[in-house]
Enzyme design. Structure first.
Site, PDB file in Angstrom:
ATOM      1  N   ARG A 224      -2.539 -14.968  -7.370  1.00  0.00           N
ATOM      2  CA  ARG A 224      -3.651 -15.886  -7.120  1.00  0.00           C
ATOM      3  C   ARG A 224      -3.952 -16.644  -8.414  1.00  0.00           C
ATOM      4  NH1 ARG A 224      -2.885 -15.664  -2.449  1.00  0.00           N
ATOM      5  NH2 ARG A 224      -4.213 -14.819  -0.809  1.00  0.00           N
ATOM      6  N   HIS A 272       1.379 -23.597  -3.668  1.00  0.00           N
ATOM      7  CA  HIS A 272       1.025 -22.396  -2.899  1.00  0.00           C
ATOM      8  C   HIS A 272       1.903 -22.256  -1.647  1.00  0.00           C
ATOM      9  CE1 HIS A 272      -2.414 -19.347  -2.118  1.00  0.00           C
ATOM     10  NE2 HIS A 272      -1.285 -18.930  -1.561  1.00  0.00           N
TER      11      HIS A 272
HETATM   12  P1  NAP Z   1      -0.051  -4.798  -1.714  1.00  0.00           P
HETATM   13  O1  NAP Z   1       1.059  -4.281  -0.873  1.00  0.00           O
HETATM   14  O2  NAP Z   1      -1.418  -4.306  -1.464  1.00  0.00           O
HETATM   15  O3  NAP Z   1       0.351  -4.495  -3.233  1.00  0.00           O
HETATM   16  C1  NAP Z   1      -0.536  -4.713  -4.272  1.00  0.00           C
HETATM   17  C2  NAP Z   1       0.007  -4.053  -5.529  1.00  0.00           C
HETATM   18  O4  NAP Z   1      -0.870  -4.375  -6.620  1.00  0.00           O
HETATM   19  C3  NAP Z   1       0.036  -2.523  -5.419  1.00  0.00           C
HETATM   20  O5  NAP Z   1       1.181  -2.030  -6.074  1.00  0.00           O
HETATM   21  C4  NAP Z   1      -1.221  -2.109  -6.178  1.00  0.00           C
HETATM   22  O6  NAP Z   1      -1.159  -0.819  -6.764  1.00  0.00           O
HETATM   23  C5  NAP Z   1      -1.237  -3.166  -7.262  1.00  0.00           C
HETATM   24  N1  NAP Z   1      -2.573  -3.254  -7.860  1.00  0.00           N
HETATM   25  C6  NAP Z   1      -3.739  -3.616  -7.267  1.00  0.00           C
HETATM   26  N2  NAP Z   1      -4.771  -3.540  -8.147  1.00  0.00           N
HETATM   27  C7  NAP Z   1      -4.220  -3.133  -9.314  1.00  0.00           C
HETATM   28  C8  NAP Z   1      -4.748  -2.843 -10.595  1.00  0.00           C
HETATM   29  N3  NAP Z   1      -6.062  -2.958 -10.853  1.00  0.00           N
HETATM   30  N4  NAP Z   1      -3.906  -2.409 -11.550  1.00  0.00           N
HETATM   31  C9  NAP Z   1      -2.592  -2.257 -11.314  1.00  0.00           C
HETATM   32  N5  NAP Z   1      -2.003  -2.534 -10.108  1.00  0.00           N
HETATM   33  C10 NAP Z   1      -2.819  -2.957  -9.133  1.00  0.00           C
HETATM   34  O7  NAP Z   1      -0.124  -6.385  -1.649  1.00  0.00           O
HETATM   35  P2  NAP Z   1       1.074  -7.414  -1.323  1.00  0.00           P
HETATM   36  O8  NAP Z   1       1.275  -7.537   0.141  1.00  0.00           O
HETATM   37  O9  NAP Z   1       2.237  -7.062  -2.155  1.00  0.00           O
HETATM   38  O10 NAP Z   1       0.410  -8.796  -1.808  1.00  0.00           O
HETATM   39  C11 NAP Z   1       0.007  -8.987  -3.148  1.00  0.00           C
HETATM   40  C12 NAP Z   1      -0.693 -10.319  -3.330  1.00  0.00           C
HETATM   41  O11 NAP Z   1       0.233 -11.390  -3.285  1.00  0.00           O
HETATM   42  C13 NAP Z   1      -1.727 -10.708  -2.272  1.00  0.00           C
HETATM   43  O12 NAP Z   1      -2.937 -10.031  -2.449  1.00  0.00           O
HETATM   44  C14 NAP Z   1      -1.867 -12.191  -2.506  1.00  0.00           C
HETATM   45  O13 NAP Z   1      -2.859 -12.437  -3.483  1.00  0.00           O
HETATM   46  C15 NAP Z   1      -0.503 -12.588  -3.065  1.00  0.00           C
HETATM   47  N6  NAP Z   1       0.241 -13.455  -2.133  1.00  0.00           N
HETATM   48  C16 NAP Z   1       0.573 -14.717  -2.522  1.00  0.00           C
HETATM   49  C17 NAP Z   1       1.288 -15.520  -1.667  1.00  0.00           C
HETATM   50  C18 NAP Z   1       1.729 -16.891  -2.061  1.00  0.00           C
HETATM   51  O14 NAP Z   1       2.226 -17.641  -1.216  1.00  0.00           O
HETATM   52  N7  NAP Z   1       1.610 -17.269  -3.312  1.00  0.00           N
HETATM   53  C19 NAP Z   1       1.670 -15.044  -0.399  1.00  0.00           C
HETATM   54  C20 NAP Z   1       1.304 -13.759  -0.042  1.00  0.00           C
HETATM   55  C21 NAP Z   1       0.582 -12.959  -0.921  1.00  0.00           C
HETATM   56  P3  NAP Z   1      -1.017   0.498  -5.835  1.00  0.00           P
HETATM   57  O15 NAP Z   1       0.443   0.501  -5.418  1.00  0.00           O
HETATM   58  O16 NAP Z   1      -1.354   1.622  -6.750  1.00  0.00           O
HETATM   59  O17 NAP Z   1      -1.967   0.325  -4.685  1.00  0.00           O
HETATM   60  C1  GLV Z   2      -1.056 -16.333   0.803  1.00  0.00           C
HETATM   61  O1  GLV Z   2      -1.369 -16.669  -0.291  1.00  0.00           O
HETATM   62  C2  GLV Z   2      -1.355 -15.056   1.373  1.00  0.00           C
HETATM   63  O2  GLV Z   2      -2.183 -14.306   0.820  1.00  0.00           O
HETATM   64  O3  GLV Z   2      -0.773 -14.744   2.425  1.00  0.00           O
END
Ligand code: NAP
Ligand code: GLV
Length: 309
Positions: A224, A272
């Protein structure tokens, strides 16, 4: 029982025929034509206006139409009794891993320099490492981070991850918690941010972090915009502490026309699009979540409001 759908007009036009065909037995109300609010039990939303969800007295389930739900948690009136579910769709996960592989390869293969040389018609070979000699660190080693890590590993990169809690994932070194951050930074010649935006992760990509990375490191932010302290990036690039940045997300989106990131020679901007929600694959996932919830079964990918993701 009715379902509220609230997203942009363009997204609504894409979702409407899919949801209608997939859930013919449900009454789906497309914002702003939402009718009697008391009949709405489920909400499918992307950036709903603050207070909209709180105005639905019988809301039971909120499905965020993206992987990140920080847009929901920013609403001070978010009804905390409702189950909040985020979208985890293998199609999006795959898209993100492509974006990360593309970004890391661009930085690794010095694409910014070769583009500049091409514009100046300069024929000059630059020293080039092999991927195995390029340590990559991934902040956020969850659904997206692990898939991207796997793809980078398949390309030969030496990949480590950082998570909130201790975990082990075969084939990867994992650093965890605040105490593990500096170790991950110190080894990362390319740093990829795939964190959720929470109070703990906001501003994590800052001058202090850049100073702990090897000189000339590259940065990829597809988490983000709030993860990056924008004012710290250009000085780090101009001083050579960082050699390049690939940015998909920004504090203000769309990125304002006069923003310095647009024209900086060492920044690659994408709007994005790293992993866009894909309604044809997401709609069946939502239907299944609603079916399970209505049957009293556990629903996958529920958000932990205390953790913030
Ligand atoms: P997820 O499966 O919940 O994974 C989040 C990871 O971040 C987990 O490994 C978590 O640790 C870690 N984390 C969270 N808080 C932390 C902290 N304080 N210190 C260290 N590690 C921390 O989420 P995801 O599905 O991979 O998605 C991640 C993010 O990608 C979304 O929230 C969104 O902001 C972003 N995103 C961007 C796009 C885009 O198009 N640019 C698209 C989709 C998503 P744990 O394993 O210990 O829980
Ligand atoms: C996009 O940024 C998502 O969170 O799916």
């Amino acid at each position: 029982m009715a379902i509220l759908f609230r997203s942009t007009p363009a997204a609504t036009a894409r979702w409407r025929p899919l949801l209608g065909a997939l859930m013919p037995d449900h009454e789906i109300r497309y914002w702003p034509d939402i009718g009697d609010k008391a009949a709405i039990e489920y909400a499918l939303v992307w950036h709903p206006e603050p207070g909209l969800l709180a105005s639905l007295p019988n809301l039971k389930l909120v499905f965020g139409l993206g992987a990140g739900i920080d847009h929901l948690l920013r609403d001070p009136a978010l009804p905390r009794h409702a189950l909040i579910v985020r979208l985890v769709d293998p199609y999006m996960t795959h898209a993100m891993s492509e974006y990360v592989a593309w970004s890391v390869l661009r930085l690794h293969r010095q694409d910014l320099d070769y583009r500049a040389q091409q514009h100046a018609a300069v024929w000059r070979e630059r020293d080039q490492k092999n991927a195995a000699e390029r340590p990559v660190g991934i902040l956020g080693f969850g659904t997206l981070g692990q898939e991207a890590g796997g793809k980078l590993k398949a390309l030969g990169f030496d990949v480590a991850g950082w998570s909130r809690g201790a975990k082990s994932v075969a084939g990867f070194d994992i650093f965890d918690g605040a105490a593990g951050l500096d170790g991950l930074l110190a080894r990362s010649e390319i740093l990829v941010c795939l964190l959720p935006l929470t109070p703990e992760t906001a501003g994590i990509l800052n001058a202090r972090a850049f100073a702990r990375m090897p000189r000339g490191a590259g940065l990829v932010n597809a988490g983000r915009g709030g993860h990056l302290v924008e004012d710290d990036l250009v000085p780090a690039l101009d001083s050579g502490q960082l050699s390049g940045a690939v940015l998909d997300v920004f504090l203000e989106e769309p990125l304002p026309a006069g923003h310095p990131f647009w024209r900086h020679k060492r920044i690659i901007v994408t709007p994005h699009v790293a992993a866009e929600t894909h309604p044809p694959t997401a709609a069946p996932i939502i239907r299944e979540a609603i079916r399970r919830f209505a049957a009293g079964l556990p629903v996958a990918n529920a958000v932990d409001l205390a953790r913030g993701y």
